[in-house]
Design an enzyme around this catalytic site. Structure first.
Site, PDB file in Angstrom:
ATOM      1  N   HIS A 115       0.841  -1.194   0.000  1.00 43.04           N
ATOM      2  CA  HIS A 115       0.000   0.000   0.000  1.00 43.04           C
ATOM      3  C   HIS A 115       0.874   1.241   0.000  1.00 43.04           C
ATOM      4  O   HIS A 115       1.957   1.262   0.610  1.00 43.04           O
ATOM      5  CB  HIS A 115      -0.904  -0.006   1.236  1.00 43.04           C
ATOM      6  CG  HIS A 115      -2.139   0.830   1.084  1.00 43.04           C
ATOM      7  ND1 HIS A 115      -2.108   2.206   1.074  1.00 43.04           N
ATOM      8  CD2 HIS A 115      -3.440   0.474   0.928  1.00 43.04           C
ATOM      9  CE1 HIS A 115      -3.336   2.661   0.929  1.00 43.04           C
ATOM     10  NE2 HIS A 115      -4.165   1.642   0.834  1.00 43.04           N
ATOM     11  N   THR A 116       0.393   2.284  -0.679  1.00 49.86           N
ATOM     12  CA  THR A 116       1.204   3.503  -0.790  1.00 49.86           C
ATOM     13  C   THR A 116       1.228   4.313   0.497  1.00 49.86           C
ATOM     14  O   THR A 116       2.221   4.986   0.781  1.00 49.86           O
ATOM     15  CB  THR A 116       0.672   4.401  -1.922  1.00 49.86           C
ATOM     16  OG1 THR A 116      -0.714   4.676  -1.687  1.00 49.86           O
ATOM     17  CG2 THR A 116       0.834   3.713  -3.265  1.00 49.86           C
TER      18      THR A 116
END
Length: 391
Positions: free
Chosen positions: A225-226
């Site tokens: 996930h960013t």
């Protein structure tokens, strides 16, 4: 009785977006008459993997009637006009301006029949400098910036399914349902436009907001996930586990109960989600060291007991035998010209609403039946369905 029983949809469709929209209408009982040129929807030729048929076509075209028309001929255009005279919905995703050149401009159709609902699906929309550009799925992924945020830090990667086409098809389907509901209340149809670019642009809104308000493009982190950590795939003794820690309570539970590593929970580098994202490389190194002593089964059991979200990184073959699909009877069979195929039921489930899964049509299978219903003779039918229709 199916929800859309009695609804007639005529579709000049090809490829993915429009066929996906109309297949969902067919699932709910609409009569979908698919107009094809003599060589057929070109998606029929994408591959030959499903009993000699294209996987895309089998997926997108069950429960439809295939009618071959040469729309360059007067007879073919006459047949289409008769079909549209009794249609509730007209869907098309031909090249920009093609239906106008054939004499079926939306404005004229709706002037004659205000109750008609039309849906035009295009690549970049009906206007603007990019109106006439070719717009395939991977190109739309590039233009909307999706490719720039998908993949590894070193390499951008397109999404492995036709996500722009699917997005366009979903919005066309929901738009048609909205228009049908409006018509029930007002008696009036409407003209809908959906572009693949706009559909995928909507799905890009969150990273667009980040870029707009930080002045920095989102980075690529592969399957991680960013903006949340730890949230991604981690290697264990015999495979990979996808981990998803959502908040500080889960982080401490993960450190104490799953990894039995309380020092991780108290490490100032990992004190909050923002800290963990800022020190992602250190975090991943620590987790790799702690998690490699577990097997996939052992770690997922610990995560489940602790209430930490997780998943196994399946292959597509693994997915086919997923216990959740089998336990909930999500598979059914559909007949095709090449043989029976196992397929998934529509994802919206209701005890009060039934769906249908009728056969995938052979090219032109219903031409004679449908055109005979419109009053054409066998000779007229032969003349209007042999030559190539416009692209």
């Amino acid at each position: 009785m199916l929800p859309l029983d009695g609804l007639v949809v005529v579709s000049l469709e090809q490829a993915v977006a429009a066929p996906f929209a109309t297949r969902q209408l067919a699932d709910l009982g609409a009569r979908v008459i698919k107009i094809e040129r003599a060589e057929g929807d070109f998606a029929r030729g994408y591959d030959r993997t499903v009993h000699g048929q294209a996987s895309y076509f089998v997926w997108l075209n069950r429960s439809k009637e295939s009618v071959v028309l040469d729309l360059k001929s007067p007879g073919g255009r006459t047949a289409l006009r008769r079909l549209l005279a009794q249609a509730d919905v007209f869907v098309q995703n031909l090249a920009p301006g093609a239906v106008d050149r054939l004499g079926f401009a939306v404005e004229e159709l709706r002037a004659d029949r205000p109750e008609l609902i039309t849906c035009s699906i295009s690549g970049y929309g009906n206007g603007g400098p990019w109106r006439d550009r070719k717009a395939y799925d991977a190109l739309i992924q590039c233009e909307t910036g999706l490719l720039s945020i998908t993949g590894t830090p070193e390499t951008p990667v397109k999404v492995g399914i036709s996500v722009a086409d699917i997005a366009g098809g979903v919005y066309a389907y929901s738009g048609i349902l909205t228009a049908l509901y409006r018509r029930e209340r007002t008696g009036e149809g409407c003209a809908l436009e959906v572009s693949l670019f706009d559909a995928l642009a909507e799905w890009m809104s969150q990273p667009a907001l980040m870029a707009q308000h930080t002045g920095t493009d989102p980075r690529r982190f592969g399957a991680h996930h960013t903006i949340i950590a730890p949230y991604g795939p981690y290697p264990v003794a015999d495979g990979t586990v996808q981990l998803a820690v959502q908040n500080e309570r889960e982080w401490r539970r993960f450190a104490f109960e799953v990894l039995e590593a309380p020092a991780l929970a108290d490490d100032p580098r990992f004190d909050s989600n923002s800290d963990r994202v800022a020190h992602r490389a250190d975090l991943d190194q620590e987790l790799a060291r702690s998690m490699k002593r577990f097997t996939v089964a052992e770690l997922t059991a610990r995560l489940d007991r602790a209430g930490i979200a997780n998943a196994t990184v399946n292959t597509v073959t693994d997915f086919l035998d997923h216990v959740q699909l089998t336990a909930r009877n999500r598979w059914t069979n559909v007949a095709t010209p090449g043989g029976e195929v196992r397929t998934l039921l529509p994802p919206v489930i209701s005890a009060q609403i039934d769906v249908r899964v009728d056969p995938v049509p052979a090219l032109g299978q219903h031409t004679r039946t449908v055109l005979a219903e419109l009053g054409f003779t066998d000779e007229e039918i032969a003349q209007m369905s042999t030559d190539e229709a416009p692209r």
